[in-house]
Design a protein around this motif. Structure first.
Motif, PDB file in Angstrom:
ATOM      1  N   PRO A 190       0.826  -1.205   0.000  1.00  0.00           N
ATOM      2  CA  PRO A 190       0.000   0.000   0.000  1.00  0.00           C
ATOM      3  C   PRO A 190       0.863   1.258   0.000  1.00  0.00           C
ATOM      4  CG  PRO A 190       0.043  -0.982   2.177  1.00  0.00           C
ATOM      5  CD  PRO A 190       0.762  -1.941   1.276  1.00  0.00           C
ATOM      6  N   VAL A 191       0.345   2.327  -0.571  1.00  0.00           N
ATOM      7  CA  VAL A 191       1.081   3.592  -0.515  1.00  0.00           C
ATOM      8  C   VAL A 191       1.104   4.072   0.936  1.00  0.00           C
ATOM      9  CG1 VAL A 191       0.479   4.180  -2.876  1.00  0.00           C
ATOM     10  CG2 VAL A 191      -0.967   5.003  -1.010  1.00  0.00           C
ATOM     11  N   PRO A 192       2.149   4.776   1.341  1.00  0.00           N
ATOM     12  CA  PRO A 192       2.282   5.152   2.755  1.00  0.00           C
ATOM     13  C   PRO A 192       1.176   6.076   3.257  1.00  0.00           C
ATOM     14  CG  PRO A 192       4.380   5.377   1.599  1.00  0.00           C
ATOM     15  CD  PRO A 192       3.347   5.124   0.555  1.00  0.00           C
ATOM     16  N   ASP A 193       0.765   7.037   2.428  1.00  0.00           N
ATOM     17  CA  ASP A 193      -0.211   8.036   2.872  1.00  0.00           C
ATOM     18  C   ASP A 193      -1.462   7.915   2.008  1.00  0.00           C
ATOM     19  OD1 ASP A 193      -1.704  10.179   3.683  1.00  0.00           O
ATOM     20  OD2 ASP A 193      -0.238  11.711   3.122  1.00  0.00           O
ATOM     21  N   GLN A 194      -2.539   7.397   2.602  1.00  0.00           N
ATOM     22  CA  GLN A 194      -3.783   7.214   1.870  1.00  0.00           C
ATOM     23  C   GLN A 194      -4.816   8.285   2.230  1.00  0.00           C
ATOM     24  OE1 GLN A 194      -5.246   3.193   2.032  1.00  0.00           O
ATOM     25  NE2 GLN A 194      -3.461   2.388   0.974  1.00  0.00           N
ATOM     26  N   SER A 195      -4.330   9.477   2.551  1.00  0.00           N
ATOM     27  CA  SER A 195      -5.250  10.544   2.943  1.00  0.00           C
ATOM     28  C   SER A 195      -5.637  11.456   1.787  1.00  0.00           C
ATOM     29  CB  SER A 195      -4.622  11.397   4.057  1.00  0.00           C
ATOM     30  OG  SER A 195      -3.432  12.024   3.600  1.00  0.00           O
ATOM     31  N   GLY A 196      -4.883  11.440   0.711  1.00  0.00           N
ATOM     32  CA  GLY A 196      -5.135  12.361  -0.384  1.00  0.00           C
ATOM     33  C   GLY A 196      -5.935  11.735  -1.509  1.00  0.00           C
ATOM     34  N   GLY A 197      -6.067  12.487  -2.612  1.00  0.00           N
ATOM     35  CA  GLY A 197      -6.745  11.994  -3.796  1.00  0.00           C
ATOM     36  C   GLY A 197      -5.881  11.047  -4.591  1.00  0.00           C
ATOM     37  N   ILE A 198      -6.409  10.556  -5.697  1.00  0.00           N
ATOM     38  CA  ILE A 198      -5.701   9.514  -6.433  1.00  0.00           C
ATOM     39  C   ILE A 198      -4.385  10.012  -7.012  1.00  0.00           C
ATOM     40  CG2 ILE A 198      -6.939   9.921  -8.611  1.00  0.00           C
ATOM     41  CD1 ILE A 198      -6.765   6.772  -8.935  1.00  0.00           C
ATOM     42  N   ARG A 199      -4.302  11.266  -7.439  1.00  0.00           N
ATOM     43  CA  ARG A 199      -3.034  11.750  -7.980  1.00  0.00           C
ATOM     44  C   ARG A 199      -1.951  11.749  -6.903  1.00  0.00           C
ATOM     45  NH1 ARG A 199      -4.591  17.378 -10.233  1.00  0.00           N
ATOM     46  NH2 ARG A 199      -6.196  17.153  -8.622  1.00  0.00           N
ATOM     47  N   ASP A 200      -2.311  12.165  -5.692  1.00  0.00           N
ATOM     48  CA  ASP A 200      -1.345  12.141  -4.588  1.00  0.00           C
ATOM     49  C   ASP A 200      -0.927  10.719  -4.255  1.00  0.00           C
ATOM     50  OD1 ASP A 200      -1.505  14.908  -4.339  1.00  0.00           O
ATOM     51  OD2 ASP A 200      -3.187  14.779  -2.941  1.00  0.00           O
ATOM     52  N   ARG A 201      -1.875   9.810  -4.306  1.00  0.00           N
ATOM     53  CA  ARG A 201      -1.570   8.423  -3.955  1.00  0.00           C
ATOM     54  C   ARG A 201      -0.702   7.759  -5.018  1.00  0.00           C
ATOM     55  NH1 ARG A 201      -6.655   6.079  -0.542  1.00  0.00           N
ATOM     56  NH2 ARG A 201      -7.499   8.073   0.162  1.00  0.00           N
ATOM     57  N   LEU A 202      -1.024   7.960  -6.303  1.00  0.00           N
ATOM     58  CA  LEU A 202      -0.242   7.331  -7.362  1.00  0.00           C
ATOM     59  C   LEU A 202       1.188   7.854  -7.387  1.00  0.00           C
ATOM     60  CD1 LEU A 202      -2.751   7.053 -10.347  1.00  0.00           C
ATOM     61  CD2 LEU A 202      -2.273   5.410  -8.522  1.00  0.00           C
ATOM     62  N   ALA A 203       1.378   9.099  -6.984  1.00  0.00           N
ATOM     63  CA  ALA A 203       2.724   9.661  -6.954  1.00  0.00           C
ATOM     64  C   ALA A 203       3.619   8.960  -5.939  1.00  0.00           C
ATOM     65  CB  ALA A 203       2.661  11.153  -6.639  1.00  0.00           C
ATOM     66  N   GLN A 204       3.014   8.250  -4.986  1.00  0.00           N
ATOM     67  CA  GLN A 204       3.780   7.548  -3.952  1.00  0.00           C
ATOM     68  C   GLN A 204       4.155   6.121  -4.341  1.00  0.00           C
ATOM     69  OE1 GLN A 204       1.989   7.987   0.087  1.00  0.00           O
ATOM     70  NE2 GLN A 204       0.480   9.265  -0.959  1.00  0.00           N
ATOM     71  N   LEU A 205       3.679   5.624  -5.453  1.00  0.00           N
ATOM     72  CA  LEU A 205       3.984   4.249  -5.848  1.00  0.00           C
ATOM     73  C   LEU A 205       5.482   4.068  -6.020  1.00  0.00           C
ATOM     74  CD1 LEU A 205       1.198   3.690  -8.536  1.00  0.00           C
ATOM     75  CD2 LEU A 205       1.208   2.872  -6.174  1.00  0.00           C
ATOM     76  N   SER A 206       5.999   2.945  -5.531  1.00  0.00           N
ATOM     77  CA  SER A 206       7.441   2.720  -5.627  1.00  0.00           C
ATOM     78  C   SER A 206       7.814   1.320  -6.110  1.00  0.00           C
ATOM     79  CB  SER A 206       8.101   2.965  -4.271  1.00  0.00           C
ATOM     80  OG  SER A 206       7.548   2.095  -3.284  1.00  0.00           O
ATOM     81  N   ALA A 207       6.964   0.315  -5.887  1.00  0.00           N
ATOM     82  CA  ALA A 207       7.346  -1.058  -6.223  1.00  0.00           C
ATOM     83  C   ALA A 207       6.101  -1.927  -6.385  1.00  0.00           C
ATOM     84  CB  ALA A 207       8.236  -1.640  -5.133  1.00  0.00           C
ATOM     85  N   PHE A 208       6.155  -2.832  -7.363  1.00  0.00           N
ATOM     86  CA  PHE A 208       5.097  -3.822  -7.571  1.00  0.00           C
ATOM     87  C   PHE A 208       5.711  -5.217  -7.666  1.00  0.00           C
ATOM     88  CE2 PHE A 208       2.061  -0.803 -10.079  1.00  0.00           C
ATOM     89  CZ  PHE A 208       1.606  -0.263  -8.883  1.00  0.00           C
ATOM     90  N   PRO A 209       4.968  -6.250  -7.277  1.00  0.00           N
ATOM     91  CA  PRO A 209       5.431  -7.617  -7.545  1.00  0.00           C
ATOM     92  C   PRO A 209       5.561  -7.860  -9.051  1.00  0.00           C
ATOM     93  CG  PRO A 209       3.557  -7.590  -6.043  1.00  0.00           C
ATOM     94  CD  PRO A 209       3.675  -6.208  -6.582  1.00  0.00           C
ATOM     95  N   VAL A 210       6.472  -8.734  -9.415  1.00  0.00           N
ATOM     96  CA  VAL A 210       6.623  -9.104 -10.821  1.00  0.00           C
ATOM     97  C   VAL A 210       5.500 -10.057 -11.202  1.00  0.00           C
ATOM     98  CG1 VAL A 210       8.068 -10.292 -12.505  1.00  0.00           C
ATOM     99  CG2 VAL A 210       9.109  -8.785 -10.801  1.00  0.00           C
ATOM    100  N   TRP A 211       4.662  -9.612 -12.120  1.00  0.00           N
ATOM    101  CA  TRP A 211       3.580 -10.423 -12.663  1.00  0.00           C
ATOM    102  C   TRP A 211       3.111  -9.746 -13.935  1.00  0.00           C
ATOM    103  CZ3 TRP A 211      -1.371 -10.290 -14.400  1.00  0.00           C
ATOM    104  CH2 TRP A 211      -1.998 -11.523 -14.573  1.00  0.00           C
TER     105      TRP A 211
END
Length: 346
Positions: A188-209
């Protein structure tokens, strides 16, 4: 998955869908700033599932959310499109561009040219542009290629081009054995208090699939089908985290799946990879920490969609439409969950 693209849309002889699309094409793709206009997608789903008589009444209730299409400012051309890509102020310019393109060339040709250009920005507009394109392509593949239906594709592509914004660079995590396991492993993104643009900007890593599928388009399609199923099932247990936004973890990859038959097979693998990125991004942005129990639907697919139509919420209608594509018992339970979790209209 449960349904095939042959159902109600292809046999709609009422003209309702075309009337609704013509009614909507004077409106822009958003309202109130960044909120998406869901009406074209919802009416397509309503007509497809035998609810054409309810469409105009539903649109009357949605009318307060519609805003006029913004004015054009400068012509988008084959020479200057790169500088206009991602400029939301030029949504009318982009729409006019795609109306011209689809008026002069076959829509499949336009789609095949622009799909790989737009695909890196699949999460833009909270994934609504690609979802709108997916509904449009499903209609074009299933029935007559009328002018309003081709124009709807132009509107969807124009919206996507105007809102285009790639995700941040992501670190690959350990490979996942399945789509369901991959979604479970999305951090999960660290800060889930903002809107989707704020949240997507926090993405850093996904599982390989899903791993390496570039040499086999059919395998890519099978993996994408698996992802749509897993994301739909996950809503039954995790939709409570954010009932509106989490529907997109399933509806966005399903929009890509619906579009594959209209695309060159060489684009199927990159499309699957992009669909995974969109589903994982929404899951990271809004997924809750804990699962909750769910109950069986206790109703047929037709009964569930009728309930979704009567419920009236656009996200609920679209998610139920995707759940019916998956078609199994857990998917139907997830559809019921969306009806229960999202506030009804009216």
């Amino acid at each position: 998955m449960g349904n095939t693209p042959s159902d109600h849309t292809s046999s709609d002889n009422t003209g309702t869908l075309d009337e609704a699309l013509e009614r909507l094409h004077a409106s822009g793709p958003e309202h109130g700033g960044w909120l998406s206009n869901h009406a074209p997608m919802a009416v397509e789903a309503l007509v497809r599932h035998g609810q054409a008589p309810a469409v105009h009444h539903w649109l009357d209730g949605y009318r307060h959310k519609l805003e006029d299409m913004p004015e054009t400012s400068a012509r988008v051309t084959a020479d200057n499109w790169r500088e206009a890509l991602g400029d939301h102020r030029r949504v009318a310019d982009w729409t006019e561009y795609f109306l011209r393109e689809t008026g002069e060339r076959p829509w499949r040709e336009v789609l095949a040219e622009w799909w790989p250009r737009l695909l890196p920005g699949i999460a833009a507009g909270a994934t609504h542009p690609v979802i709108r394109v997916g509904h449009s392509v499903r209609t074009l593949l299933a029935g007559e290629e009328t002018a309003p239906r081709v124009a709807e594709l132009a509107h969807g592509l124009g919206y996507w081009a105007a809102r285009h914004q790639p995700l941040p660079a992501l670190t690959p995590l350990a490979p996942a054995r399945s789509a369901a396991a991959a979604l479970d492993a999305v951090p999960p993104v660290p800060d889930q208090s903002g809107g989707i643009r704020d949240r997507l900007a926090q993405l850093s890593a996904f599982p390989v699939w899903p791993g390496e599928v570039t040499g086999d388009p059919d395998q890519a399609r099978a993996r994408l089908t698996e992802l749509v199923t897993a994301a739909t099932h996950r809503y039954a247990t995790h939709g409570h985290g954010e009932p509106v936004m989490l529907v997109h973890a399933a509806t966005a990859p399903n929009a890509v799946l619906r579009t594959l038959p209209a695309l060159p097979r060489t684009l199927w693998a990159p499309s699957t990879a992009a669909a995974w990125a969109a589903s994982a991004a929404v899951t990271a942005a809004y997924g809750p920490a804990e699962a909750t129990p769910y109950r069986p639907a206790g109703a047929s697919a037709e009964e569930l969609f009728a309930r979704a139509a009567a419920h009236g919420d656009d996200h609920t209608i679209k998610f139920t439409d995707t759940a019916l594509d998956v078609g199994d018992a857990t998917a139907l339970a997830a559809a019921l969950r969306s009806i229960e979790l999202n506030p009804p209209v009216g």
